[in-house]
Write an enzyme that holds these catalytic residues in place. Structure first.
Site, PDB file in Angstrom:
ATOM      1  CB  CYS A   2      34.562   3.069   5.899  1.00  0.00           C
ATOM      2  SG  CYS A   2      35.200   1.908   4.691  1.00  0.00           S
ATOM      3  NE  ARG A  16      31.259   0.518   5.448  1.00  0.00           N
ATOM      4  CZ  ARG A  16      32.000  -0.488   5.930  1.00  0.00           C
ATOM      5  NH1 ARG A  16      31.439  -1.680   6.129  1.00  0.00           N
ATOM      6  NH2 ARG A  16      33.280  -0.317   6.171  1.00  0.00           N
ATOM      7  CG  ASN A  79      41.694   0.874   5.823  1.00  0.00           C
ATOM      8  OD1 ASN A  79      42.175  -0.244   5.697  1.00  0.00           O
ATOM      9  ND2 ASN A  79      42.411   1.973   5.670  1.00  0.00           N
TER      10      ASN A  79
END
Length: 325
Positions: A2, A16, A79
């Protein structure tokens, strides 16, 4: 994988890209002030700041991927597989599970400075939401409308809170190494380079944009961190909301992942499932999805924020094409 950013223009924008190979049925979720947040090891929050963001609602509990509260504090979990480590419960700590972390902070804090104080005795603990929903290995970007941002990482060596001077976060490696790696690209520029290779000898450029020739363009997290930092640091400030929102989504889409380019298993590819951003002053939530490039908006302040009931909006995923003839 991400990418998350804070874009310091106009009212300020935080959000995001979510890059995964599978969607979890996430939707836009508004949690009003009187919804009761229960925590496994901490006292519940029966009254708190309202939150808008992208979440999976499970058993009437909003599992936020990212969100912003009504005071303009934003937070996103990305992540962090490998370095991420969550701890057993310790009696003298504020024990919070990672799935509770976003509402725990956004429910109580107006700013990055308040979030730092709240986390002074924090331990992120290894408690799953359920047997079916295990914890994800994450780290977090937290930012406010002043433009200040921090990164929170829980590793084997403990909880680390880093000031983030560039307002960008991707994934591995640990954040200090991401910053160190930026030094390799200090000469990258939007301007035409000065010829220091052959002084006195004119070299003919074959293309515009030679100043960015060494900018990485891979799908990997370190490349995306460099490219997004460069893109964001040179982004213009728009004259109004529409222009700023447009600029903001161009920033995120500069590092989006297209299908077919990042194989994570045989014939399985990670891609940018959605991009989102929130106006940190008005609480307006914007998003695009992989299959719908149109910018969609949900206004937090158009719902009753003194309620105790979650408000959800399914994502609009069908492409909207404007036919001109």
């Amino acid at each position: 994988m991400c990418t998350s950013i804070i874009y310091n223009a106009g009212d300020g924008y935080f959000g995001r890209n979510l890059d995964l190979e599978v969607s979890f049925g996430q939707e836009v979720v508004i949690t009003p002030r009187d919804y009761s947040f229960t925590f496994r090891k901490m006292p519940s929050l029966d009254h708190h700041y309202a939150i808008i963001g992208m979440a999976l609602v499970k058993d009437n509990y909003p599992l936020y991927f990212d969100g912003v509260n009504e005071e303009g504090l934003g937070m996103a979990g990305l992540n962090f597989d490998g370095p991420a480590h969550f701890f057993p419960v310790v009696a003298d700590k504020d024990n919070v599970s990672p799935f509770e972390f976003i509402p725990y902070v956004l429910g109580q804090c107006k700013s990055v400075d308040e979030a730092k104080k709240l986390m002074a005795n924090l331990s992120l603990v290894n408690i799953n939401f359920s047997d079916q929903l295990q914890l994800s290995p994450l780290h977090w970007l937290i930012a406010d409308r002043s433009g200040k941002s921090i990164v929170v990482e829980s590793t084997q060596s403990g909880l680390h809170v880093y000031d983030n001077p560039v307002g960008v976060l991707t994934n591995n490696p640990e954040f200090p190494q991401q910053l160190t790696n930026l030094a390799n690209y200090q000469s990258v520029s939007p301007a035409e380079p000065i010829n220091t290779l052959t002084p006195g000898v004119k070299l003919n450029s074959y293309s515009r944009g030679i100043g960015s020739h060494l900018l990485p363009g891979g799908m990997d997290s370190e490349s995306r961190f460099v490219k997004e930092t460069f893109t964001k640091m040179h982004a213009p400030v728009g004259k109004d909301e529409a222009e700023n929102v447009t600029n903001y989504f161009h920033l995120l889409h500069a590092v989006e992942q297209q299908k077919g380019l990042d194989e994570v298993a045989p014939d399985t590819f990670e891609y940018t499932i959605y991009s989102d951003g929130v106006n940190l002053t008005t609480g307006t939530f914007y998003y695009t999805t992989y299959d719908n490039n149109q910018i969609n908006a949900v206004e937090m302040r158009n719902v009753n924020l003194n309620s105790s009931d979650l408000v959800t909006y399914p994502l609009v995923t069908e492409q909207a094409i404007n036919h001109q003839n």
